[in-house]
Design a protein around this motif. Structure first.
Motif, PDB file in Angstrom:
ATOM      1  N   VAL A 231      11.664   4.835  -4.193  1.00  0.00           N
ATOM      2  CA  VAL A 231      12.803   5.016  -3.285  1.00  0.00           C
ATOM      3  C   VAL A 231      12.878   6.474  -2.817  1.00  0.00           C
ATOM      4  O   VAL A 231      13.070   6.753  -1.632  1.00  0.00           O
ATOM      5  CB  VAL A 231      14.113   4.570  -3.977  1.00  0.00           C
ATOM      6  CG1 VAL A 231      15.317   5.111  -3.238  1.00  0.00           C
ATOM      7  CG2 VAL A 231      14.179   3.053  -4.034  1.00  0.00           C
TER       8      VAL A 231
ATOM      9  N   TYR B 145      10.241   7.094  -0.333  1.00  0.00           N
ATOM     10  CA  TYR B 145      10.624   6.525   0.970  1.00  0.00           C
ATOM     11  C   TYR B 145      11.601   7.455   1.696  1.00  0.00           C
ATOM     12  O   TYR B 145      11.483   7.688   2.906  1.00  0.00           O
ATOM     13  CB  TYR B 145      11.241   5.129   0.769  1.00  0.00           C
ATOM     14  CG  TYR B 145      11.839   4.533   2.012  1.00  0.00           C
ATOM     15  CD1 TYR B 145      11.050   4.247   3.118  1.00  0.00           C
ATOM     16  CD2 TYR B 145      13.207   4.252   2.105  1.00  0.00           C
ATOM     17  CE1 TYR B 145      11.586   3.702   4.269  1.00  0.00           C
ATOM     18  CE2 TYR B 145      13.748   3.708   3.254  1.00  0.00           C
ATOM     19  CZ  TYR B 145      12.940   3.437   4.330  1.00  0.00           C
ATOM     20  OH  TYR B 145      13.491   2.907   5.480  1.00  0.00           O
TER      21      TYR B 145
ATOM     22  N   ILE C 138       9.700  10.286   3.195  1.00  0.00           N
ATOM     23  CA  ILE C 138       8.956   9.896   4.403  1.00  0.00           C
ATOM     24  C   ILE C 138       9.885   9.863   5.620  1.00  0.00           C
ATOM     25  O   ILE C 138       9.553  10.386   6.685  1.00  0.00           O
ATOM     26  CB  ILE C 138       8.254   8.519   4.218  1.00  0.00           C
ATOM     27  CG1 ILE C 138       7.095   8.658   3.233  1.00  0.00           C
ATOM     28  CG2 ILE C 138       7.729   7.978   5.554  1.00  0.00           C
ATOM     29  CD1 ILE C 138       6.418   7.350   2.881  1.00  0.00           C
ATOM     30  N   THR C 139      11.099   9.257   5.455  1.00  0.00           N
ATOM     31  CA  THR C 139      12.024   9.198   6.613  1.00  0.00           C
ATOM     32  C   THR C 139      12.454  10.601   7.042  1.00  0.00           C
ATOM     33  O   THR C 139      12.605  10.869   8.220  1.00  0.00           O
ATOM     34  CB  THR C 139      13.295   8.364   6.308  1.00  0.00           C
ATOM     35  OG1 THR C 139      13.892   8.855   5.111  1.00  0.00           O
ATOM     36  CG2 THR C 139      12.995   6.900   6.173  1.00  0.00           C
TER      37      THR C 139
ATOM     38  N   GLN D  65      13.204   2.186  10.523  1.00  0.00           N
ATOM     39  CA  GLN D  65      14.028   1.591   9.468  1.00  0.00           C
ATOM     40  C   GLN D  65      14.416   0.151   9.788  1.00  0.00           C
ATOM     41  O   GLN D  65      14.514  -0.677   8.889  1.00  0.00           O
ATOM     42  CB  GLN D  65      15.275   2.460   9.242  1.00  0.00           C
ATOM     43  CG  GLN D  65      14.935   3.745   8.499  1.00  0.00           C
ATOM     44  CD  GLN D  65      16.045   4.785   8.562  1.00  0.00           C
ATOM     45  OE1 GLN D  65      16.946   4.711   9.392  1.00  0.00           O
ATOM     46  NE2 GLN D  65      15.976   5.762   7.689  1.00  0.00           N
TER      47      GLN D  65
ATOM     48  N   ILE E  26      11.570  -2.207   8.833  1.00  0.00           N
ATOM     49  CA  ILE E  26      11.554  -2.392   7.374  1.00  0.00           C
ATOM     50  C   ILE E  26      12.701  -3.309   6.940  1.00  0.00           C
ATOM     51  O   ILE E  26      12.531  -4.221   6.135  1.00  0.00           O
ATOM     52  CB  ILE E  26      11.651  -1.022   6.662  1.00  0.00           C
ATOM     53  CG1 ILE E  26      10.403  -0.193   6.964  1.00  0.00           C
ATOM     54  CG2 ILE E  26      11.835  -1.181   5.148  1.00  0.00           C
ATOM     55  CD1 ILE E  26      10.512   1.269   6.597  1.00  0.00           C
TER      56      ILE E  26
ATOM     57  N   GLY F  81      14.297  -0.833  -0.153  1.00  0.00           N
ATOM     58  CA  GLY F  81      13.813  -0.202   1.080  1.00  0.00           C
ATOM     59  C   GLY F  81      14.671  -0.627   2.256  1.00  0.00           C
ATOM     60  O   GLY F  81      15.101   0.185   3.077  1.00  0.00           O
TER      61      GLY F  81
ATOM     62  N   SER G 248      17.345   1.641   4.341  1.00  0.00           N
ATOM     63  CA  SER G 248      17.160   1.731   5.797  1.00  0.00           C
ATOM     64  C   SER G 248      18.476   1.452   6.517  1.00  0.00           C
ATOM     65  O   SER G 248      18.847   2.151   7.457  1.00  0.00           O
ATOM     66  CB  SER G 248      16.124   0.708   6.262  1.00  0.00           C
ATOM     67  OG  SER G 248      14.882   0.995   5.698  1.00  0.00           O
TER      68      SER G 248
END
Length: 483
Positions: free
Chosen positions: A6, A9, A12-13, A180, A183, A322, A326
């Motif tokens: 998490v 993730y 990355i965003t 997002q 996902i 995820g 998002s």
């Protein structure tokens, strides 16, 4: 392991958001992505703004307790709001090339109305953004097995959203929303198929919902039930129309067609897709009946996370969290940006009128930072309030204060500044009166507020004109007598 993924993730965003931030050269880029977004991005970003923590955690919790009737406000009202914006408001506002929705109030009714409506709009965001921050705190708490307390989780969540919203504004929000949403949709869809399979088939889940009368939508045919149903429906349906985040999406479109079609498609997708989390929670009643019933009594917002963590394989857990992150991050980033841009453009400007574009951009960023700190503190203070309640409370103030002046200003030529001020004052005062007295238990405060706001607009606009006409004819009669 799940917590590590998490956090990965989130990083990355942040990286994608910072990459998008390179496109920000001025305030228009920061506030409305320089009006460059294509239709597909308008659809994903309107859908993403709505599809937040309340859709994944709040709506299913209400649905399990009260059926479709209890979620009329969101998703039905909220999705209809986007459709109405696309059909009746987008093209008129897009042609005016404004930076914020409050600019419209200034152009149509003058400075006073601009400032009052800006304050109403900014205030309404506190509850909405704090609901997203609360959900982030809950996610970190659940994932760490209670090792990260909810308030600490809220702080971590706020910082992760700030990291890219602060630099990239609307560009970062739109690009991260786009990714997002893919996902979110894919993740929740796979989860629903898996949960349906675990529950013994799609039809089993639906027949359980039918047997518990969860699909009953319309209220009992009594006056009280009907007016409270209408009030719940219009809270987000009309109360979110004068919101800066919705307006930002319309204004970010690269042409008028994208500005009008985007919200309509986004709204329809939102209503349809909001059924997926409701399906998941209903399937939890079959997969883990005792645990689900206990959670529904204590904290229904935890039903879905618990179902995923205790009953599903690791891959599904990664998909769910995820998707949930998002949903929360896309909503929170948009709702941090909107009030900050409104404050800089419509309130701060009153004190510092002649700023260069560069210093204005800097002010917008500082405001994002300060607003984030305020929201995080507010969310920690409100701990224990349901996410759904925080969100619905946020829209009542714009419904009673800002909706009538916007609609009347666009569609009624005789609306005046005096009418707008009357409307705002009467709407808010009557709403507060019903909210804090026993009257609110008999008649919904937000419905009383919006009805009296309409009365205020009509009386305030036509009253002075009628008095003038009476006065004029009186003078005329006196003049004739003298002759």
């Amino acid at each position: 392991m799940l917590l590590t993924l998490v956090i990965f993730y989130l990083l990355i965003t942040i990286a994608i958001g910072l990459w998008a931030a390179k496109r920000v050269k001025n305030t228009a880029d920061f506030a409305i992505a320089g009006r460059h977004l294509p239709l597909i991005m308008i659809v994903t970003t309107t859908f993403a703004t709505w599809f937040g923590s309340e859709t994944v955690l709040g709506i299913p919790a209400k649905f399990v307790n009260g059926g479709l009737n209890s979620v009329v406000e969101d998703p039905f009202g909220a999705g209809t709001c986007l459709i109405l914006v696309g059909l009746f408001f987008a093209s008129k506002l897009y042609k005016m090339t404004l930076l914020t929705i409050s600019d419209y109030y200034r152009e149509r009714f003058g400075r006073k109305v601009e400032v009052i409506c800006s304050l109403i709009i900014i205030l309404s965001y506190l509850g909405w953004v704090s609901a997203q921050i609360t959900a982030l705190g809950l996610v970190f708490n659940v994932l760490s097995g209670g090792a990260i307390p909810i308030p600490v989780g809220m702080v971590i969540g706020t910082v992760s959203i700030l990291a890219y919203t602060l630099f990239g504004g609307m560009w970062s929000v739109a690009v991260t929303d786009f990714i997002q949403m893919i996902i979110l949709v894919v993740g929740l869809f796979i989860l629903a198929v898996f949960a349906g399979h675990q529950a013994g088939g799609f039809d089993k889940v639906v027949s359980l919902a039918v047997s518990k009368d969860m699909f009953r939508f319309l209220p009992e045919p009594s006056f009280k039930d009907v007016v409270f149903f209408i009030a719940a429906a219009i809270t987000m349906m009309l109360g979110s129309i004068p919101q800066q985040d919705v307006f930002q999406r319309v204004m970010s479109a690269k042409n008028q067609s994208a500005a009008t079609k985007g919200p309509v498609i986004g709204g329809i997708c939102y209503i349809l897709f909001a059924f997926v989390p409701m399906f998941l929670v209903t399937s939890a009643l079959i997969i883990m009946p005792e645990q689900a019933m206990t959670l529904i009594k204590d904290d229904p917002q935890r039903v879905l996370p618990t179902l995923v963590l205790t009953q599903m394989p690791f891959v599904m857990q990664v998909l769910f969290f995820g998707a949930l992150l998002s949903a929360i991050k896309s909503t929170a980033s948009a709702t941090l940006l909107a009030p900050s841009v409104t404050f800089t453009e419509n309130i701060w400007r009153q004190f510092r009128p002649r700023q260069s574009d560069k210093s204005e951009l800097k002010t917008m960023r500082i405001t994002v930072l300060i607003f984030s700190a305020c929201v995080c503190t507010y969310a920690i203070a409100l701990q224990g309030t349901s996410i759904y309640e925080q969100v619905s409370g946020a829209y009542q103030v714009t419904l009673v204060g800002a909706f009538v002046p916007l609609a009347a200003g666009l569609y009624w030529k005789r609306a005046t500044t005096q009418g707008a001020i009357f409307s705002i004052v009467l709407g808010i005062v009557s709403w507060l009166l019903f909210l804090y007295t026993p009257a609110g238990e008999e008649f919904p405060p937000q419905l009383a507020g919006v009805l009296l706001a309409i009365v205020g607009m009509v009386v305030g606009s036509l009253g002075p004109q009628a008095i003038k006409e009476v006065h004029g004819s009186h003078h005329h009669v006196v003049g004739v007598g003298a002759n």
